[in-house]
Design a protein around this motif. Structure first.
Motif, mmCIF file in Angstrom:
data_model
loop_
_atom_site.group_PDB
_atom_site.id
_atom_site.type_symbol
_atom_site.label_atom_id
_atom_site.label_comp_id
_atom_site.label_asym_id
_atom_site.label_seq_id
_atom_site.Cartn_x
_atom_site.Cartn_y
_atom_site.Cartn_z
ATOM 1 N N VAL A 171 12.806 -20.956 -53.183
ATOM 2 C CA VAL A 171 12.252 -21.182 -51.846
ATOM 3 C C VAL A 171 12.683 -20.027 -50.945
ATOM 4 O O VAL A 171 13.880 -19.699 -50.865
ATOM 5 C CB VAL A 171 12.752 -22.525 -51.258
ATOM 6 C CG1 VAL A 171 12.126 -22.774 -49.893
ATOM 7 C CG2 VAL A 171 12.433 -23.676 -52.209
ATOM 8 N N TRP A 172 11.718 -19.393 -50.275
ATOM 9 C CA TRP A 172 11.998 -18.291 -49.352
ATOM 10 C C TRP A 172 11.622 -18.701 -47.934
ATOM 11 O O TRP A 172 10.662 -19.455 -47.726
ATOM 12 C CB TRP A 172 11.155 -17.060 -49.692
ATOM 13 C CG TRP A 172 11.613 -16.261 -50.861
ATOM 14 C CD1 TRP A 172 12.451 -15.176 -50.857
ATOM 15 C CD2 TRP A 172 11.212 -16.440 -52.232
ATOM 16 N NE1 TRP A 172 12.605 -14.679 -52.138
ATOM 17 C CE2 TRP A 172 11.848 -15.438 -52.993
ATOM 18 C CE3 TRP A 172 10.379 -17.343 -52.882
ATOM 19 C CZ2 TRP A 172 11.695 -15.311 -54.369
ATOM 20 C CZ3 TRP A 172 10.214 -17.241 -54.251
ATOM 21 C CH2 TRP A 172 10.867 -16.238 -54.982
ATOM 22 N N LEU A 185 16.798 -16.919 -49.374
ATOM 23 C CA LEU A 185 16.316 -17.488 -50.630
ATOM 24 C C LEU A 185 17.249 -18.582 -51.119
ATOM 25 O O LEU A 185 18.469 -18.444 -51.072
ATOM 26 C CB LEU A 185 16.230 -16.376 -51.690
ATOM 27 C CG LEU A 185 16.100 -16.806 -53.151
ATOM 28 C CD1 LEU A 185 14.760 -17.485 -53.406
ATOM 29 C CD2 LEU A 185 16.266 -15.608 -54.081
ATOM 30 N N LYS A 186 16.660 -19.684 -51.587
ATOM 31 C CA LYS A 186 17.429 -20.736 -52.256
ATOM 32 C C LYS A 186 16.803 -20.968 -53.630
ATOM 33 O O LYS A 186 15.563 -21.034 -53.761
ATOM 34 C CB LYS A 186 17.378 -22.051 -51.469
ATOM 35 C CG LYS A 186 18.048 -21.986 -50.094
ATOM 36 C CD LYS A 186 19.567 -21.953 -50.202
ATOM 37 C CE LYS A 186 20.206 -22.023 -48.828
ATOM 38 N NZ LYS A 186 21.674 -21.901 -48.898
ATOM 39 N N MET A 227 23.976 -28.109 -39.454
ATOM 40 C CA MET A 227 23.674 -27.072 -40.440
ATOM 41 C C MET A 227 24.879 -26.153 -40.629
ATOM 42 O O MET A 227 25.577 -25.808 -39.669
ATOM 43 C CB MET A 227 22.463 -26.241 -40.000
ATOM 44 C CG MET A 227 21.221 -27.054 -39.654
ATOM 45 S SD MET A 227 20.752 -28.289 -40.889
ATOM 46 C CE MET A 227 20.193 -27.249 -42.208
ATOM 47 N N ASP A 228 25.093 -25.774 -41.870
ATOM 48 C CA ASP A 228 26.247 -24.940 -42.228
ATOM 49 C C ASP A 228 25.832 -23.469 -42.232
ATOM 50 O O ASP A 228 25.072 -23.034 -43.108
ATOM 51 C CB ASP A 228 26.755 -25.368 -43.606
ATOM 52 C CG ASP A 228 28.068 -24.689 -43.965
ATOM 53 O OD1 ASP A 228 28.479 -23.774 -43.221
ATOM 54 O OD2 ASP A 228 28.673 -25.073 -44.983
ATOM 55 N N GLU A 229 26.306 -22.704 -41.262
ATOM 56 C CA GLU A 229 25.923 -21.297 -41.151
ATOM 57 C C GLU A 229 26.392 -20.480 -42.344
ATOM 58 O O GLU A 229 25.817 -19.453 -42.680
ATOM 59 C CB GLU A 229 26.499 -20.698 -39.860
ATOM 60 C CG GLU A 229 25.848 -21.193 -38.587
ATOM 61 C CD GLU A 229 24.364 -20.862 -38.515
ATOM 62 O OE1 GLU A 229 23.954 -19.830 -39.095
ATOM 63 O OE2 GLU A 229 23.605 -21.641 -37.907
ATOM 64 N N LYS A 230 27.448 -20.935 -42.999
ATOM 65 C CA LYS A 230 27.968 -20.173 -44.149
ATOM 66 C C LYS A 230 26.954 -20.131 -45.290
ATOM 67 O O LYS A 230 27.009 -19.256 -46.154
ATOM 68 C CB LYS A 230 29.264 -20.803 -44.658
ATOM 69 C CG LYS A 230 30.406 -20.762 -43.656
ATOM 70 C CD LYS A 230 31.594 -21.539 -44.218
ATOM 71 C CE LYS A 230 32.631 -21.760 -43.108
ATOM 72 N NZ LYS A 230 33.644 -22.726 -43.506
ATOM 73 N N THR A 231 26.055 -21.110 -45.315
ATOM 74 C CA THR A 231 25.091 -21.180 -46.433
ATOM 75 C C THR A 231 23.787 -20.457 -46.110
ATOM 76 O O THR A 231 22.847 -20.482 -46.912
ATOM 77 C CB THR A 231 24.759 -22.655 -46.761
ATOM 78 O OG1 THR A 231 24.135 -23.254 -45.603
ATOM 79 C CG2 THR A 231 26.001 -23.434 -47.118
ATOM 80 N N LYS A 253 16.800 -18.175 -41.165
ATOM 81 C CA LYS A 253 17.289 -18.287 -42.542
ATOM 82 C C LYS A 253 17.398 -19.744 -42.974
ATOM 83 O O LYS A 253 17.422 -20.660 -42.137
ATOM 84 C CB LYS A 253 18.642 -17.588 -42.680
ATOM 85 C CG LYS A 253 18.540 -16.084 -42.477
ATOM 86 C CD LYS A 253 19.807 -15.364 -42.885
ATOM 87 C CE LYS A 253 19.607 -13.846 -42.808
ATOM 88 N NZ LYS A 253 20.814 -13.129 -43.226
ATOM 89 N N LEU A 254 17.463 -19.932 -44.287
ATOM 90 C CA LEU A 254 17.602 -21.281 -44.845
ATOM 91 C C LEU A 254 19.073 -21.686 -44.849
ATOM 92 O O LEU A 254 19.928 -20.954 -45.342
ATOM 93 C CB LEU A 254 17.050 -21.302 -46.284
ATOM 94 C CG LEU A 254 15.582 -20.889 -46.438
ATOM 95 C CD1 LEU A 254 15.202 -20.818 -47.909
ATOM 96 C CD2 LEU A 254 14.675 -21.860 -45.703
#
Length: 800
Positions: free
Chosen positions: A496-497, A536-537, A528-532, A503-504
């Motif tokens: 997934v982009w 692309l996922k 939401m976790d900014e570190k992640t 960003k995702l």
């Protein structure tokens, strides 16, 4: 929210190729004008077996005539005895007749008994040794009983056809005990096992004809058809292919291998070019043993090949076969073909070619007569915080209307209830959440900036090329708001982009979530976790290539279907798999969310499509009827219907409420790989390996257009948001834009000859083609119109 009614859950709708599936016994008369024998039906019969008399269109215009089974000594469906042996077998035939009469009498079927007597001219004759007509003496009764047991035991779902000389035009099917007389002139049905027993299926080829005569029989018919008038020749030429197949299979089954080989080599070149793939499969069946597990052969045997022929042409054929005493061919016509007879002028070669080409011939006209609610559901009222904006949003897939649509627009809709729309509560649909309402408001704001497309204003096309995919890209989908793109790959991953700067991100861990103030205004951002964050996922879970992908309308979920036989539901909040839906036993080629979410459909190699709800691990409906893989699936914009495209070269439209097949469209000459509905729900466009795009009027069940230009498989089709433009993407590395307004204009219902199926397609592809756009070396796998009518296309670069 409750899904579709539970008592209907897990309803396996079995389907005959020649008619729509039904959860109830078919009504007598569904095949009026039929020219074939008894039709087995896989639906439940309701109360025991039935004696079914299937009427054919005879010389008197369709009066039913009960059968005299001339070859009951052979298993039902066997070829009649050659003419020379018929006279010698006369006493035997008489015993057969008496056995049938006795059965009818025992079953209290007086009308059928009397009709049979009249047909056999027995009214004046008294049966030897009996005081009352119909009673047999001891010896006769024994012989009749023995024959009767053989007749009833050997008819699992097929009936012996009558020879042309007998004057009979109907076949009587026995099953268990009678439940009542069949209505005169109506078609009955008989319940059989869901899965045909292979030996029983093949036994119909246990013929007694002279194998050396097959070439002569076929040549004689070929000569007759080629010498007939032009107006009849095109229609009667449709007989060549099904007769060729069944005669070849009979020869192979009866182990006349040399004759079969000679027959194939002599006549296979006469068949239409679009049957070449089928003939290739057929040529590999050279021994009786090959036939037992061959799906193609079983399809030919168990599904009647449908031919649509005018009454004049049919009478011409019938007269010829009766004069020539060509029992072998007449038997096949009665046993394996369904002649759909219409009154009126015969169709031209062009009209016939437009409609034929599927595995089982054309669709019966009866199959496309049920009512379809193709209109759109009324949208809920949503307060729009815009100046002078009182428009309603559109529904599903975010297809809002223009602020001031033209009245003739294909995609326009008024705020009033559409007269062709289904009742609002016909099927349970999920209620709109607050987030859905916000999304609709955003959608409407985008609508005000939408470009009005047309021949003078073509859309820009943005192409997403997947590099280094090594031909491994097998599925693509784009969210309705065009913010995310997903790809399914042959390495069993889903990627997934984000195609926007955003960003995702995944949701934080549970321990971190407990620290968040749930009442704050920006709670959705805080979770939401900014570190992640990444562009692309990658989603791991499937164990085979991923062939289908579909985003939910609210962009919270993603569906994927795979060769591993499962459909997986992924969360786009956590990027993990939530559910694996297991129902298909083979690869699942496609899956798609309903425009309203909650429901989704899947189709695969097991020849069926399944309807699911996200909160049910079992399917709610099983749509069975295709004779080959279901390659593509698509929901109607009102979510009440599902369209499926198959490798059997047909498109079917299914009613979600009851599982019935309400439309069968034939005309493609190759497996179908793409479907799309027009935004107003009235039309369907389909694309196939034959490179053609066909346009269908759903309400009337008719083909209304043909777009020619692509030179390879059409993989993707999409209408613009207002329906003015149809975009098609193909393996020939091109995107083509077509003028949909012009293609559908001037379609008046008065012009539709639904009674006969005469289709006059204008050859105007070049006039309708607005533009062709080449890629360097990238097949077009997916197309998408943004809310502002920009075209997004996607495919994987394929180095030469």
């Amino acid at each position: 929210m409750a899904a579709l009614a539970e008592e209907q859950t897990e309803v396996a709708v079995k389907l005959e190729p020649e008619g729509p599936p039904t959860l109830l016994p078919p009504q007598a008369g569904d095949g009026a004008g039929e020219g074939s024998g008894g039709t087995p039906n896989n639906g439940p019969n309701g109360g025991g077996g039935a004696v079914a008399a299937a009427a054919a269109a005879g010389g008197d215009g369709g009066t039913p005539k009960p059968v005299v089974a001339a070859s009951a000594a052979a298993p039902a469906g066997a070829a009649p005895v050659p003419a020379a042996a018929t006279e010698a077998g006369a006493p035997h035939d008489r015993q057969t007749l008496l056995a049938v009469l006795q059965f009818l009498r025992q079953s209290n079927l007086r009308e059928a008994e009397e009709a049979l007597r009249r047909e056999a001219r027995l009214l004046e004759e008294a049966v030897a040794g009996s005081g009352a007509p119909g009673e047999l003496d001891g010896a006769g009764a024994e012989a009749a009983s023995a024959l009767l047991s053989r007749v009833t035991a050997s008819v699992p779902g097929s009936a012996a056809a009558d020879p042309p000389g007998s004057g009979a035009s109907a076949a009587t099917v026995f099953s268990g005990s009678a439940s009542g007389p069949a209505a005169p002139g109506k078609v009955g049905s008989v319940a059989v096992e869901d899965q045909p027993d292979v030996s029983a299926v093949l036994s119909a080829y246990n013929q007694q004809g002279d194998p050396t005569m097959y070439e002569e029989y076929y040549s004689g018919l070929k000569h007759f058809i080629e010498c007939s008038l032009d107006c009849h020749r095109a229609e009667l030429s449709q007989l060549f292919y099904p007769l060729f197949v069944h005669m070849y299979l009979e020869l192979v089954y009866n182990q006349h291998e040399n004759e079969a080989k000679s027959f194939f080599e002599k006549f296979h070149g006469d068949q239409e070019c679009y049957y070449q793939d089928d003939l290739r499969v057929l040529s590999s069946l050279t021994k009786k043993e090959h036939m037992k597990g061959n799906e193609t052969m079983l399809d030919f045997r168990t599904s009647k090949f449908v031919l649509r022929i005018s009454r004049d042409s049919y009478q011409l054929l019938k007269r010829h076969l009766q004069e020539k005493q060509n029992n072998q061919i007449w038997n096949i016509v009665q046993e394996h073909l369904y002649i759909d007879i219409f009154d009126g002028m015969p169709r031209s070669k062009q009209q016939i070619d437009a409609m034929v080409g599927s595995l089982a011939g054309e669709a019966k006209r009866e199959a496309n007569k049920s009512k379809v609610f193709f209109g759109l559901l009324k949208e809920p009222e949503i307060e729009v915080p815009l100046d002078d904006e009182d428009e309603e949003g559109e529904n599903e897939e975010g297809k809002p209307k223009k602020k001031k649509p033209k009245k003739d627009s294909i995609g326009s809709k008024s705020k009033k209830q559409d007269p062709n729309a289904p009742p609002q509560n016909r099927i349970p649909l999920p209620e709109l959440k607050d987030s859905d309402k916000l999304d609709k408001i955003m959608n409407m704001k985008e609508t005000t900036k939408r470009v009005r497309l047309g021949p003078d204003c073509l859309p820009s096309i943005c192409f997403y090329t997947f590099l280094n995919a090594y031909q491994g890209l097998t599925a693509v989908d784009v969210t309705d708001d065009s913010s995310l793109i997903a790809g399914g790959f042959a390495d069993s991953t889903v990627r997934v982009w984000s195609v926007t700067p955003k960003k995702l991100r995944s949701v934080k861990q549970a321990s971190d979530l407990s620290l968040i103030d749930k009442e704050s205004d920006d709670v959705l951002e805080r979770i939401m976790d900014e570190k992640t964050a990444s562009e692309l996922k990658i989603l791991y879970g499937h164990s085979g290539p991923v062939y289908g992908a579909s985003f939910s309308p609210d962009r919270n979920y993603l569906l994927s279907s795979s060769e591993d036989g499962t459909v997986r539901l992924w969360s786009l909040q956590t990027f993990t798999c939530l559910v694996g839906y297991k129902g298909h036993n083979y690869p699942v080629w496609d899956t798609q969310f309903s425009p309203y979410g909650y429901y989704f459909v899947s189709g695969g190699h097991d020849r069926v499509a399944r309807l699911w709800a996200t909160d049910h691990y079992q399917p709610l409906r099983i749509f069975a009827g295709h004779l080959a893989d279901v390659n593509c699936t698509r929901f109607h914009p009102n979510s009440n219907y599902v369209a499926t495209g198959s490798a059997d070269r047909t498109v079917r439209l299914w009613d979600v409420l009851n599982g019935n097949c309400v439309r069968i469209f034939t005309g493609h000459k190759g497996p179908i790989h793409s479907l799309t509905f027009s935004p107003n729900g009235r039309f369907l466009a389909t694309g196939a390996t034959d490179g053609r795009v066909l346009l269908w009027d759903i309400g009337h069940g008719l083909m209304v257009g043909e777009l020619k230009g692509h030179t390879d498989t059409v993989c993707s089709l999409r209408f613009s948001r207002d329906g003015e433009i149809l975009a098609s993407g193909s393996m020939d590395n091109t995107v083509r834009l077509w003028d949909a307004i012009k293609a559908f204009e001037d379609l008046e219902t008065d012009d539709f000859t639904t009674a006969t199926g005469h289709i006059n397609l204008p050859d105007n592809s070049q006039e309708l083609l607005l533009g062709t756009y080449m890629t360097k070396s990238t097949p077009v796998v997916h197309l998408h119109f943004t809310r502002r009518n920009l075209v997004l296309a996607a495919g994987a670069y394929s180095p030469q």
